[in-house]
Design a protein around this motif. Structure first.
Motif, PDB file in Angstrom:
ATOM      1  N   ILE A 419       4.591  -5.570  11.660  1.00  0.00           N
ATOM      2  CA  ILE A 419       3.920  -5.293  10.386  1.00  0.00           C
ATOM      3  C   ILE A 419       4.925  -5.061   9.257  1.00  0.00           C
ATOM      4  CG2 ILE A 419       2.222  -3.803   9.232  1.00  0.00           C
ATOM      5  CD1 ILE A 419       1.112  -3.086  11.902  1.00  0.00           C
ATOM      6  N   GLY A 420       6.133  -4.649   9.600  1.00  0.00           N
ATOM      7  CA  GLY A 420       7.095  -4.214   8.582  1.00  0.00           C
ATOM      8  C   GLY A 420       7.393  -5.251   7.523  1.00  0.00           C
ATOM      9  N   LEU A 421       7.723  -6.490   7.926  1.00  0.00           N
ATOM     10  CA  LEU A 421       8.077  -7.518   6.939  1.00  0.00           C
ATOM     11  C   LEU A 421       6.864  -7.927   6.107  1.00  0.00           C
ATOM     12  CD1 LEU A 421      10.578  -9.810   8.867  1.00  0.00           C
ATOM     13  CD2 LEU A 421      11.056  -8.151   7.065  1.00  0.00           C
ATOM     14  N   SER A 422       5.670  -7.916   6.713  1.00  0.00           N
ATOM     15  CA  SER A 422       4.459  -8.210   5.937  1.00  0.00           C
ATOM     16  C   SER A 422       4.251  -7.150   4.857  1.00  0.00           C
ATOM     17  CB  SER A 422       3.247  -8.265   6.860  1.00  0.00           C
ATOM     18  OG  SER A 422       2.060  -8.455   6.132  1.00  0.00           O
ATOM     19  N   LEU A 423       4.500  -5.887   5.220  1.00  0.00           N
ATOM     20  CA  LEU A 423       4.387  -4.794   4.248  1.00  0.00           C
ATOM     21  C   LEU A 423       5.429  -4.950   3.144  1.00  0.00           C
ATOM     22  CD1 LEU A 423       3.065  -2.101   3.478  1.00  0.00           C
ATOM     23  CD2 LEU A 423       4.701  -0.960   4.995  1.00  0.00           C
ATOM     24  N   VAL A 424       6.655  -5.313   3.518  1.00  0.00           N
ATOM     25  CA  VAL A 424       7.720  -5.514   2.523  1.00  0.00           C
ATOM     26  C   VAL A 424       7.347  -6.637   1.556  1.00  0.00           C
ATOM     27  CG1 VAL A 424      10.099  -6.301   2.228  1.00  0.00           C
ATOM     28  CG2 VAL A 424       9.556  -4.617   3.993  1.00  0.00           C
ATOM     29  N   ASP A 425       6.858  -7.740   2.095  1.00  0.00           N
ATOM     30  CA  ASP A 425       6.503  -8.893   1.256  1.00  0.00           C
ATOM     31  C   ASP A 425       5.455  -8.518   0.215  1.00  0.00           C
ATOM     32  OD1 ASP A 425       6.454 -11.801   0.645  1.00  0.00           O
ATOM     33  OD2 ASP A 425       4.425 -11.670   1.452  1.00  0.00           O
ATOM     34  N   ARG A 426       4.458  -7.750   0.588  1.00  0.00           N
ATOM     35  CA  ARG A 426       3.391  -7.398  -0.361  1.00  0.00           C
ATOM     36  C   ARG A 426       3.875  -6.376  -1.387  1.00  0.00           C
ATOM     37  NH1 ARG A 426      -2.208  -7.696   3.202  1.00  0.00           N
ATOM     38  NH2 ARG A 426      -1.590  -9.537   4.411  1.00  0.00           N
ATOM     39  N   ILE A 427       4.771  -5.478  -0.965  1.00  0.00           N
ATOM     40  CA  ILE A 427       5.306  -4.512  -1.930  1.00  0.00           C
ATOM     41  C   ILE A 427       6.158  -5.227  -2.982  1.00  0.00           C
ATOM     42  CG2 ILE A 427       6.920  -2.593  -2.193  1.00  0.00           C
ATOM     43  CD1 ILE A 427       5.959  -1.539   0.503  1.00  0.00           C
ATOM     44  N   ILE A 428       6.991  -6.166  -2.545  1.00  0.00           N
ATOM     45  CA  ILE A 428       7.844  -6.898  -3.489  1.00  0.00           C
ATOM     46  C   ILE A 428       6.998  -7.727  -4.440  1.00  0.00           C
ATOM     47  CG2 ILE A 428       9.674  -8.613  -3.699  1.00  0.00           C
ATOM     48  CD1 ILE A 428      10.504  -5.861  -2.578  1.00  0.00           C
ATOM     49  N   LYS A 429       5.969  -8.394  -3.931  1.00  0.00           N
ATOM     50  CA  LYS A 429       5.089  -9.180  -4.804  1.00  0.00           C
ATOM     51  C   LYS A 429       4.329  -8.285  -5.771  1.00  0.00           C
ATOM     52  CE  LYS A 429       4.385 -13.145  -1.737  1.00  0.00           C
ATOM     53  NZ  LYS A 429       3.407 -13.889  -0.908  1.00  0.00           N
ATOM     54  N   LEU A 430       3.992  -7.082  -5.337  1.00  0.00           N
ATOM     55  CA  LEU A 430       3.304  -6.138  -6.214  1.00  0.00           C
ATOM     56  C   LEU A 430       4.187  -5.753  -7.393  1.00  0.00           C
ATOM     57  CD1 LEU A 430       0.533  -4.740  -6.197  1.00  0.00           C
ATOM     58  CD2 LEU A 430       1.622  -2.765  -5.163  1.00  0.00           C
ATOM     59  N   HIS A 431       5.491  -5.811  -7.208  1.00  0.00           N
ATOM     60  CA  HIS A 431       6.453  -5.531  -8.282  1.00  0.00           C
ATOM     61  C   HIS A 431       6.900  -6.806  -9.007  1.00  0.00           C
ATOM     62  CE1 HIS A 431       6.699  -1.671  -6.151  1.00  0.00           C
ATOM     63  NE2 HIS A 431       7.233  -1.181  -7.253  1.00  0.00           N
ATOM     64  N   ASN A 432       6.130  -7.898  -8.826  1.00  0.00           N
ATOM     65  CA  ASN A 432       6.450  -9.191  -9.458  1.00  0.00           C
ATOM     66  C   ASN A 432       7.806  -9.730  -9.016  1.00  0.00           C
ATOM     67  OD1 ASN A 432       4.072  -9.280 -10.956  1.00  0.00           O
ATOM     68  ND2 ASN A 432       4.964  -8.128 -12.652  1.00  0.00           N
ATOM     69  N   GLY A 433       8.229  -9.331  -7.830  1.00  0.00           N
ATOM     70  CA  GLY A 433       9.509  -9.787  -7.320  1.00  0.00           C
ATOM     71  C   GLY A 433       9.353 -10.890  -6.293  1.00  0.00           C
ATOM     72  N   THR A 434      10.494 -11.342  -5.746  1.00  0.00           N
ATOM     73  CA  THR A 434      10.498 -12.382  -4.726  1.00  0.00           C
ATOM     74  C   THR A 434      11.410 -11.944  -3.583  1.00  0.00           C
ATOM     75  OG1 THR A 434      12.334 -13.550  -5.788  1.00  0.00           O
ATOM     76  CG2 THR A 434      10.095 -14.215  -6.407  1.00  0.00           C
ATOM     77  N   ILE A 435      11.160 -12.502  -2.405  1.00  0.00           N
ATOM     78  CA  ILE A 435      12.008 -12.244  -1.249  1.00  0.00           C
ATOM     79  C   ILE A 435      12.279 -13.570  -0.547  1.00  0.00           C
ATOM     80  CG2 ILE A 435       9.998 -11.663   0.175  1.00  0.00           C
ATOM     81  CD1 ILE A 435      11.867  -9.759   1.735  1.00  0.00           C
ATOM     82  N   GLU A 436      13.552 -13.830  -0.266  1.00  0.00           N
ATOM     83  CA  GLU A 436      13.960 -15.066   0.379  1.00  0.00           C
ATOM     84  C   GLU A 436      14.706 -14.733   1.667  1.00  0.00           C
ATOM     85  OE1 GLU A 436      16.360 -17.164  -2.375  1.00  0.00           O
ATOM     86  OE2 GLU A 436      14.772 -17.405  -3.885  1.00  0.00           O
ATOM     87  N   VAL A 437      14.622 -15.654   2.633  1.00  0.00           N
ATOM     88  CA  VAL A 437      15.286 -15.479   3.925  1.00  0.00           C
ATOM     89  C   VAL A 437      16.175 -16.682   4.187  1.00  0.00           C
ATOM     90  CG1 VAL A 437      14.972 -15.011   6.384  1.00  0.00           C
ATOM     91  CG2 VAL A 437      13.256 -14.230   4.748  1.00  0.00           C
TER      92      VAL A 437
END
Length: 458
Positions: A419-437
């Motif tokens: 669940i951790g990375l899914s939670l991280v992805d939604r928090i970053i999107k909530l801040h109008n940010g992006t996450i790349e791997v």
């Protein structure tokens, strides 16, 4: 009101206004034309009468009356009157009719040379004639009965034609509106046959270039999202049930085994400690699910404030090291930071700390040496957090690791719930940010970019 009825009414009203304007123009142009023709005939009678009396010596007033009586072109209540320069009547074609023209009207005729007059039911045309010293005012008048009858007949025809055309337009409009709405009825029937059990079914698109085609295309795209939401919901329920079942089964099994016979105090303590550990895992899972649900709710308001990201990173590192002493977290900041405000952005401190902790824990957990390197790279427009660790993620799994409860084959033996990375992805999107791997050469890198602009909070 149905669209078909509304279209028919609008089309009928539009055409009725256009036809009404056209018929009104026809009526008034015809009326004007008939009046001009009638005045032209009066002018010819007035001119011919004065020319005969003035220029022809053998023609006198009595002779002209006899000629007029035999003329078949007589108008209804026609009379031609000639006035001398003293306003005396010189000639009168019909003794029974008198227009009663006063001195002012006769002077207006002399002044204007020619003049159209309406007096009661009579239309009168007067002209001023001069020739070799003769100065006469010739006035011809009559009642325009024939044209009045013609205009009344034309008015009846136009009224009947208008009513008939409106009825015809309404029927034709209803028919063509129905034909135009056939594709919409088809779409409605197809949509009504779509249920949760057959969400894979789509609406047929006949022509993608017209409005109906774009509507069906949009609706199919909506069905794609709904189907995906249902699939994710079913997968979520299945995964949650599985993750809850494992620790509950373990707890029940331990308690049942313990109750089979009397045991020593040490064995009871060991069982209670194991059950307590499993209960804590359940509590952690429940808390993580609540946080995931909270950040997934777009209508849930969050408090935001200026946040120092350097403090967030340090606090996250300290919290993680208190629970995992074997983890090593190395943090790196640029040495040339002069303005510390570039480390500040608008966001929710708690959620950002949760995201950083999860990325740090994820990096240490799956790293071969339990070490994660965190680099903070601020700028005027955005702030980047780069997490590096020694591990490997298959290329085909990079697009799946942010899905709730997804765990790769390599991580099944590692504790966690996915669940951790899914939670991280939604928090970053909530801040109008992006996450790349990025994963290559035995190194995995997570790059988080957070803009300095306002976040997507309410």
């Amino acid at each position: 009101m149905q669209i078909r009825t509304r279209l028919t009414i609008q089309f009928t009203l539009l055409v009725s206004v256009i036809v009404l304007l056209a018929f009104t123009a026809i009526y008034y142009f015809r009326k004007y034309n008939l009046e001009e023709q009638f005045y032209y005939r009066l002018r010819q009678k007035a001119l011919s009468t004065v020319e005969l009396l003035v220029n022809q010596n053998e023609v006198n007033s009595e002779t002209l009356k006899l000629i007029d009586q035999s003329n078949r072109d007589l108008l209804y209540k026609e009379n031609v009157i000639l006035y001398t320069y003293r306003n005396d009547i010189y000639h009168l074609s019909n003794d029974t009719i008198n227009f009663n023209l006063d001195r002012n009207i006769l002077n207006q005729i002399r002044l204007n040379k020619e003049l159209k007059i309406e007096k009661g039911e009579y239309k009168i045309y007067g002209l001023y004639y001069t020739n070799e010293g003769e100065r006469m005012v010739s006035v011809a008048g009559a009642v325009d009965v024939a044209d009045q009858i013609s205009m009344r007949a034309l008015l009846r025809i136009l009224v009947y034609a208008y009513i008939s055309s409106i009825l015809l337009v309404a029927v034709v409009g209803w028919f063509f509106a129905g034909r135009a709405l056939v594709p919409i009825s088809t779409v409605i029937n197809e949509v009504q046959r779509i249920y949760p059990q057959n969400l894979s079914k789509r609406v047929n698109t006949q022509n993608e270039k017209d409005e109906i085609g774009r509507l069906t295309f949009t609706f199919n795209a909506l069905l794609d999202r709904v189907e995906q939401a249902f699939r994710l919901q079913n997968m979520f329920i299945s995964n949650v049930s599985h993750e809850l079942k494992n620790p509950l089964t373990k707890i029940i099994s331990q308690l049942e085994v313990t109750l089979l016979r009397e045991r020593s105090s040490e064995e009871y303590r060991n069982t209670i400690a194991s059950v307590l550990a499993d209960s804590r895992d359940l509590s952690q899972l429940s808390n993580t699910l609540l946080e995931l649900a909270k950040v997934s709710d777009q209508n849930q308001p969050f408090l935001t404030a200026p946040v120092r990201m350097d403090e967030i990173v340090w606090d996250a590192r300290d919290l993680l090291r208190t629970t995992h002493e074997t983890y090593t977290i190395k943090v790196e900041f640029p040495a040339d930071i002069e303005d510390e405000t570039i480390l500040t952005l608008n966001g929710n401190a708690y959620l950002l700390k949760v995201a950083v902790i999860n990325l740090m824990e994820n990096g240490c957990k799956f790293s071969v040496d339990h070490i994660v390197n965190v680099a903070v790279q601020p700028s005027e427009s955005e702030l980047k957090l780069i997490f590096n660790n020694r591990s490997n993620i298959a290329e085909e799994e990079i697009g799946l690791i942010f899905q709730p409860f997804y765990r790769s084959q390599k991580s099944v033996r590692t504790s966690g719930y996915g669940i951790g990375l899914s939670l991280v992805d939604r928090i970053i999107k909530l801040h109008n940010g992006t996450i790349e791997v990025h994963s290559q050469n035995g190194n995995v890198q997570f790059v988080v970019s957070l803009p300095q602009e306002k976040s997507n909070f309410q």
